[in-house]
Design a protein around this motif. Structure first.
Motif, mmCIF file in Angstrom:
data_model
loop_
_atom_site.group_PDB
_atom_site.id
_atom_site.type_symbol
_atom_site.label_atom_id
_atom_site.label_comp_id
_atom_site.label_asym_id
_atom_site.label_seq_id
_atom_site.Cartn_x
_atom_site.Cartn_y
_atom_site.Cartn_z
ATOM 1 N N VAL A 107 8.818 26.719 -39.128
ATOM 2 C CA VAL A 107 8.654 25.771 -40.225
ATOM 3 C C VAL A 107 7.612 24.734 -39.826
ATOM 4 C CG1 VAL A 107 10.518 24.266 -39.414
ATOM 5 C CG2 VAL A 107 9.917 24.287 -41.855
ATOM 6 N N GLN A 108 6.938 24.193 -40.806
ATOM 7 C CA GLN A 108 5.963 23.139 -40.526
ATOM 8 C C GLN A 108 6.660 21.796 -40.332
ATOM 9 O OE1 GLN A 108 3.084 23.229 -43.752
ATOM 10 N NE2 GLN A 108 1.738 24.556 -42.564
ATOM 11 N N ALA A 109 6.011 20.933 -39.601
ATOM 12 C CA ALA A 109 6.543 19.594 -39.404
ATOM 13 C C ALA A 109 6.817 18.936 -40.755
ATOM 14 C CB ALA A 109 5.574 18.756 -38.587
ATOM 15 N N GLY A 110 7.967 18.275 -40.840
ATOM 16 C CA GLY A 110 8.378 17.653 -42.087
ATOM 17 C C GLY A 110 9.254 18.542 -42.947
ATOM 18 N N GLY A 111 9.329 19.804 -42.597
ATOM 19 C CA GLY A 111 10.122 20.748 -43.364
ATOM 20 C C GLY A 111 11.588 20.741 -42.977
ATOM 21 N N LYS B 150 10.442 17.916 -36.582
ATOM 22 C CA LYS B 150 9.308 17.515 -35.761
ATOM 23 C C LYS B 150 9.011 18.615 -34.747
ATOM 24 C CE LYS B 150 11.008 12.740 -35.928
ATOM 25 N NZ LYS B 150 11.453 11.572 -35.104
ATOM 26 N N PRO B 151 7.779 18.676 -34.256
ATOM 27 C CA PRO B 151 7.482 19.691 -33.224
ATOM 28 C C PRO B 151 8.410 19.605 -32.018
ATOM 29 C CG PRO B 151 5.457 18.787 -34.104
ATOM 30 C CD PRO B 151 6.569 17.982 -34.709
ATOM 31 N N GLU B 152 8.856 18.415 -31.684
ATOM 32 C CA GLU B 152 9.758 18.273 -30.532
ATOM 33 C C GLU B 152 11.159 18.802 -30.800
ATOM 34 O OE1 GLU B 152 7.878 15.880 -31.955
ATOM 35 O OE2 GLU B 152 8.930 13.931 -31.974
#
Length: 126
Positions: free
Chosen positions: A12-16, A89-91
């Protein structure tokens, strides 16, 4: 012991958002405290969220890093526990594990949970 199987991971993209599900075997699911943990590459397995058993009111507790973004819930009729993850978030990228412990606990230590699923990969791209 219960058998646990996770599903719902993915990219998923960040914010998703993503929702993880975990189904448990057995007839006594409601007596277990359920938890979600995660392990990023090269790191230790960390607590994410927990929900206590029905007898103790199904209280929820979260790691500070996910509070306000993630929600844990359970459906005892279906032997299911869920982790709704928003504003990812990516983290947050990690393998996510469902865990169970008979009785009541608010522990955040993985050693205090006796049953584990096989894990579900969650990858958040920036």
């Amino acid at each position: 012991q219960v058998q646990l199987v996770e599903s719902g991971g993915g990219l998923v993209q960040a914010g998703g958002s993503l929702r993880l599900s975990c189904v448990a075997s057995g007839r006594t699911f409601s007596t277990y405290t359920m938890g979600w943990f995660r392990q990023a590459p090269g790191k230790e397995r960390d607590f994410v969220a927990g929900i206590t058993n029905t007898w103790s009111g199904q209280g929820t507790y979260y790691a500070d890093s996910v509070k306000g973004r993630f929600t844990i819930s359970r459906d005892n009729a279906k032997n299911m526990v869920y982790l709704q993850m928003n504003s990812l978030k990516p983290e947050d990228t990690a393998v996510y594990y469902c865990a169970a412990q008979l009785g009541v606990t608010t522990s955040r230590r993985d050693s205090d949970f006796g049953s584990w699923g096989q894990g579900a990969q969650v990858t958040v791209s920036s």
